[in-house]
Design a protein around this motif. Structure first.
Motif, PDB file in Angstrom:
ATOM      1  N   LEU A   1      -2.452  -6.943  -2.350  1.00  0.00           N
ATOM      2  CA  LEU A   1      -1.713  -6.698  -1.700  1.00  0.00           C
ATOM      3  C   LEU A   1      -1.352  -8.717  -1.285  1.00  0.00           C
ATOM      4  CD1 LEU A   1      -3.555  -3.820   0.311  1.00  0.00           C
ATOM      5  CD2 LEU A   1      -1.600  -4.099  -1.401  1.00  0.00           C
ATOM      6  N   GLU A   2      -1.990  -9.195  -1.725  1.00  0.00           N
ATOM      7  CA  GLU A   2      -2.293 -10.712  -1.210  1.00  0.00           C
ATOM      8  C   GLU A   2      -1.065 -11.471  -1.913  1.00  0.00           C
ATOM      9  OE1 GLU A   2      -3.595 -12.779   0.082  1.00  0.00           O
ATOM     10  OE2 GLU A   2      -6.063 -11.915   0.432  1.00  0.00           O
ATOM     11  N   PRO A   3      -0.212 -12.719  -1.207  1.00  0.00           N
ATOM     12  CA  PRO A   3       1.153 -12.818  -1.231  1.00  0.00           C
ATOM     13  C   PRO A   3       0.248 -14.310  -2.479  1.00  0.00           C
ATOM     14  CG  PRO A   3       0.133 -13.421   0.826  1.00  0.00           C
ATOM     15  CD  PRO A   3      -1.050 -12.756   0.485  1.00  0.00           C
ATOM     16  N   ARG A   4      -0.438 -14.611  -2.346  1.00  0.00           N
ATOM     17  CA  ARG A   4      -0.538 -15.687  -3.212  1.00  0.00           C
ATOM     18  C   ARG A   4      -2.036 -15.323  -4.117  1.00  0.00           C
ATOM     19  NH1 ARG A   4       0.859 -21.056  -1.629  1.00  0.00           N
ATOM     20  NH2 ARG A   4      -0.601 -22.292  -2.476  1.00  0.00           N
ATOM     21  N   ARG A   5      -1.336 -14.935  -5.367  1.00  0.00           N
ATOM     22  CA  ARG A   5      -2.418 -14.153  -6.088  1.00  0.00           C
ATOM     23  C   ARG A   5      -2.633 -15.316  -7.564  1.00  0.00           C
ATOM     24  NH1 ARG A   5      -0.779  -8.869  -8.371  1.00  0.00           N
ATOM     25  NH2 ARG A   5      -3.622  -8.707  -9.230  1.00  0.00           N
ATOM     26  N   TYR A   6      -3.517 -14.873  -7.866  1.00  0.00           N
ATOM     27  CA  TYR A   6      -4.296 -15.528  -8.888  1.00  0.00           C
ATOM     28  C   TYR A   6      -4.643 -14.786 -10.553  1.00  0.00           C
ATOM     29  CZ  TYR A   6      -3.109 -19.932  -6.220  1.00  0.00           C
ATOM     30  OH  TYR A   6      -1.826 -20.125  -5.326  1.00  0.00           O
ATOM     31  N   ASP A   7      -4.670 -15.008 -11.220  1.00  0.00           N
ATOM     32  CA  ASP A   7      -6.036 -14.745 -12.581  1.00  0.00           C
ATOM     33  C   ASP A   7      -6.144 -15.869 -12.912  1.00  0.00           C
ATOM     34  OD1 ASP A   7      -6.884 -13.676 -14.924  1.00  0.00           O
ATOM     35  OD2 ASP A   7      -5.159 -12.104 -15.585  1.00  0.00           O
ATOM     36  N   THR A   8      -7.496 -16.170 -12.851  1.00  0.00           N
ATOM     37  CA  THR A   8      -8.396 -16.665 -12.737  1.00  0.00           C
ATOM     38  C   THR A   8      -9.507 -16.208 -14.119  1.00  0.00           C
ATOM     39  OG1 THR A   8      -8.251 -17.363 -10.812  1.00  0.00           O
ATOM     40  CG2 THR A   8      -9.510 -18.517 -11.760  1.00  0.00           C
TER      41      THR A   8
ATOM     42  N   PHE B   1      -7.869  -4.118  -1.562  1.00  0.00           N
ATOM     43  CA  PHE B   1      -7.428  -3.448   0.018  1.00  0.00           C
ATOM     44  C   PHE B   1      -7.789  -1.931   0.220  1.00  0.00           C
ATOM     45  CE2 PHE B   1      -6.878  -7.600   0.066  1.00  0.00           C
ATOM     46  CZ  PHE B   1      -7.654  -8.387   0.427  1.00  0.00           C
ATOM     47  N   ARG B   2      -8.335  -2.036   1.317  1.00  0.00           N
ATOM     48  CA  ARG B   2      -8.459  -0.196   1.247  1.00  0.00           C
ATOM     49  C   ARG B   2      -7.740  -0.481   2.880  1.00  0.00           C
ATOM     50  NH1 ARG B   2     -13.288   2.100  -2.421  1.00  0.00           N
ATOM     51  NH2 ARG B   2     -12.129   1.882  -4.561  1.00  0.00           N
ATOM     52  N   GLU B   3      -7.136   1.310   3.054  1.00  0.00           N
ATOM     53  CA  GLU B   3      -6.713   1.116   4.730  1.00  0.00           C
ATOM     54  C   GLU B   3      -7.307   2.380   5.051  1.00  0.00           C
ATOM     55  OE1 GLU B   3      -2.773   1.039   7.537  1.00  0.00           O
ATOM     56  OE2 GLU B   3      -2.721   2.385   5.185  1.00  0.00           O
ATOM     57  N   SER B   4      -8.830   1.710   5.864  1.00  0.00           N
ATOM     58  CA  SER B   4      -8.729   2.605   6.721  1.00  0.00           C
ATOM     59  C   SER B   4      -8.839   2.857   8.388  1.00  0.00           C
ATOM     60  CB  SER B   4     -10.371   3.009   6.254  1.00  0.00           C
ATOM     61  OG  SER B   4     -10.634   1.265   6.853  1.00  0.00           O
ATOM     62  N   ALA B   5      -9.731   3.645   9.037  1.00  0.00           N
ATOM     63  CA  ALA B   5      -9.434   3.740  10.648  1.00  0.00           C
ATOM     64  C   ALA B   5      -9.481   1.982  11.140  1.00  0.00           C
ATOM     65  CB  ALA B   5     -10.463   5.299  10.727  1.00  0.00           C
ATOM     66  N   GLY B   6     -10.339   1.820  10.828  1.00  0.00           N
ATOM     67  CA  GLY B   6     -10.639   0.554  11.718  1.00  0.00           C
ATOM     68  C   GLY B   6      -9.942  -0.593  10.452  1.00  0.00           C
ATOM     69  N   GLY B   7      -8.875  -0.448   9.817  1.00  0.00           N
ATOM     70  CA  GLY B   7      -8.217  -1.553   9.614  1.00  0.00           C
ATOM     71  C   GLY B   7      -8.141  -1.432   8.062  1.00  0.00           C
ATOM     72  N   ILE B   8      -7.296  -2.188   7.552  1.00  0.00           N
ATOM     73  CA  ILE B   8      -7.769  -2.897   6.044  1.00  0.00           C
ATOM     74  C   ILE B   8      -8.943  -3.719   5.425  1.00  0.00           C
ATOM     75  CG2 ILE B   8      -6.678  -4.284   4.261  1.00  0.00           C
ATOM     76  CD1 ILE B   8      -4.007  -3.756   5.561  1.00  0.00           C
TER      77      ILE B   8
ATOM     78  N   LEU C   1       0.888  -1.686   0.117  1.00  0.00           N
ATOM     79  CA  LEU C   1      -0.167  -0.303  -0.505  1.00  0.00           C
ATOM     80  C   LEU C   1       1.116   1.118   0.695  1.00  0.00           C
ATOM     81  CD1 LEU C   1      -2.743  -0.881   2.382  1.00  0.00           C
ATOM     82  CD2 LEU C   1      -3.047   0.477  -0.098  1.00  0.00           C
ATOM     83  N   ALA C   2       2.199   1.487   0.647  1.00  0.00           N
ATOM     84  CA  ALA C   2       2.559   2.274   0.703  1.00  0.00           C
ATOM     85  C   ALA C   2       3.651   2.826  -0.803  1.00  0.00           C
ATOM     86  CB  ALA C   2       3.658   2.275   2.040  1.00  0.00           C
TER      87      ALA C   2
ATOM     88  N   LEU D   1     -11.727  -5.281   2.501  1.00  0.00           N
ATOM     89  CA  LEU D   1     -11.757  -5.526   1.019  1.00  0.00           C
ATOM     90  C   LEU D   1     -13.075  -4.856   0.202  1.00  0.00           C
ATOM     91  CD1 LEU D   1      -9.848  -7.118  -1.281  1.00  0.00           C
ATOM     92  CD2 LEU D   1     -12.640  -9.228  -0.298  1.00  0.00           C
ATOM     93  N   ILE D   2     -13.147  -4.796  -0.569  1.00  0.00           N
ATOM     94  CA  ILE D   2     -13.932  -3.851  -1.955  1.00  0.00           C
ATOM     95  C   ILE D   2     -13.676  -4.342  -2.842  1.00  0.00           C
ATOM     96  CG2 ILE D   2     -14.558  -1.786  -3.078  1.00  0.00           C
ATOM     97  CD1 ILE D   2     -14.160  -1.348   0.188  1.00  0.00           C
ATOM     98  N   VAL D   3     -15.298  -4.480  -3.119  1.00  0.00           N
ATOM     99  CA  VAL D   3     -14.934  -5.482  -4.715  1.00  0.00           C
ATOM    100  C   VAL D   3     -16.210  -4.045  -5.280  1.00  0.00           C
ATOM    101  CG1 VAL D   3     -16.944  -6.851  -5.788  1.00  0.00           C
ATOM    102  CG2 VAL D   3     -15.928  -7.324  -3.631  1.00  0.00           C
ATOM    103  N   PRO D   4     -15.005  -4.029  -6.617  1.00  0.00           N
ATOM    104  CA  PRO D   4     -15.530  -3.273  -7.808  1.00  0.00           C
ATOM    105  C   PRO D   4     -17.266  -2.929  -7.957  1.00  0.00           C
ATOM    106  CG  PRO D   4     -13.772  -4.319  -8.498  1.00  0.00           C
ATOM    107  CD  PRO D   4     -14.575  -4.620  -7.308  1.00  0.00           C
ATOM    108  N   ASP D   5     -17.631  -1.752  -8.295  1.00  0.00           N
ATOM    109  CA  ASP D   5     -19.154  -1.073  -8.205  1.00  0.00           C
ATOM    110  C   ASP D   5     -19.163  -2.270  -9.721  1.00  0.00           C
ATOM    111  OD1 ASP D   5     -19.227   0.256  -6.212  1.00  0.00           O
ATOM    112  OD2 ASP D   5     -19.076   1.807  -6.815  1.00  0.00           O
ATOM    113  N   GLY D   6     -20.954  -2.005  -9.760  1.00  0.00           N
ATOM    114  CA  GLY D   6     -21.552  -3.280 -11.057  1.00  0.00           C
ATOM    115  C   GLY D   6     -21.314  -4.775 -11.122  1.00  0.00           C
ATOM    116  N   VAL D   7     -20.474  -5.251  -9.582  1.00  0.00           N
ATOM    117  CA  VAL D   7     -20.174  -6.730 -10.046  1.00  0.00           C
ATOM    118  C   VAL D   7     -21.326  -7.323  -9.050  1.00  0.00           C
ATOM    119  CG1 VAL D   7     -19.390  -8.708  -8.877  1.00  0.00           C
ATOM    120  CG2 VAL D   7     -17.463  -6.519  -9.735  1.00  0.00           C
TER     121      VAL D   7
END
Length: 264
Positions: free
Chosen positions: A162-169, A245-252, A5-6, A254-260
């Motif tokens: 941000l995930e350490p194990r990533r897949y394009d599925t 993933f987005r960081e906020s005051a409550g932690g990190i 993120l940084a 997960l955000i799913v895109p609009d329209g999904v």
């Protein structure tokens, strides 16, 4: 996660993977096949998923017997080059057999294997799983051709950066071939089940069935189809979906895109 993120670390490059939503007609409606990943699995233990997995480099083998739409057509549908598209389709068929015992292949372009039960089939399945047998060798040994025409492209999901194990599925749909039966083949799964898509989504909402967002969204996209034939005839535009993933005051979060088609 915070290093990525940084900007202090680069995201892991996603690996190509293929997953199949296997459907059938039952009780006058549509059912889909799900397996629950064993608690011992390193990736997503205890969650419900569809059969699928990473592309094996040998899935690119041009010796793999093939019938149906050629790789160039799949390349356009999947947003891939021809070699990559070929590997994704082969991985989809191979992984479905490895994880459910269902084989989308036949002796000719007009036939499909009628039954894959028996000790000889199980021996081959296990050899595919432990990679002592390639998919090309398996088909050649049995005189079979991969039936690419039995699959349809359905969706594409990419693991958050941000995930350490990533897949394009790439997700596909297929109808359970007549005469074949799924079976509990063990290994990666500790439970398998056929269920109506809406029932599975309700189970997820109730906290009874753990699932990752792509599984829930793809299940939800099947709700409303009354028969397997309707699923195969559906027009789908394959647009990559990548939650973040987005960081906020409550932690990190997960955000799913609009329209999904993700039921909140």
């Amino acid at each position: 996660m915070r290093d990525v993120l940084a900007g202090r670390a680069d995201p892991v490059q996603p690996r190509d993977a293929a997953t199949v939503l296997l459907v059938r007609r039952a009780g006058g409606g549509l059912q889909v096949y799900l397996l629950r990943r064993a608690p011992s699995m390193r990736f997503a233990p205890g969650v419900y998923a569809f059969p699928g997995g990473s592309v094996d480099p040998r899935d690119r083998d041009h010796r793999i017997r093939w019938t149906g739409p050629p790789p160039r057509e799949w390349a356009r549908a999947l947003g891939a080059d021809e070699a990559q598209a070929r590997a994704l389709v082969c991985a989809a068929v191979r992984e479905t057999f490895e994880e459910s015992g269902v084989l989308l292949a036949g002796p000719s372009a007009a036939e499909v294997v009628a039954d894959t039960r028996g000790d000889d089939w199980e021996e081959d399945r296990r050899a595919l799983v432990d990679r002592s047998l390639s998919f090309a060798e398996f088909l050649d040994r049995r005189g079979l051709v991969l039936r690419a025409d039995l699959l349809r492209p359905w969706s594409r999901w990419i693991t958050p950066a941000l995930e350490p194990r990533r897949y394009d599925t790439r997700f596909f749909v297929a109808v359970l071939p007549s005469g074949q039966q799924t079976r509990d083949v063990g290994g990666e799964a500790d439970l398998v089940a056929w269920t109506a898509p809406e029932e599975a989504v309700r189970g997820w909402r109730a906290g009874q069935m753990a699932m990752l967002p792509p599984t829930v969204a793809n299940l939800n996209s099947l709700v409303g189809y009354a028969a397997p034939e309707e699923v195969l005839e559906a027009e789908r535009e394959i647009t990559p979906v990548q939650p973040e993933f987005r960081e906020s005051a409550g932690g990190i979060t997960l955000i799913v895109p609009d329209g999904v088609d993700y039921p909140l």
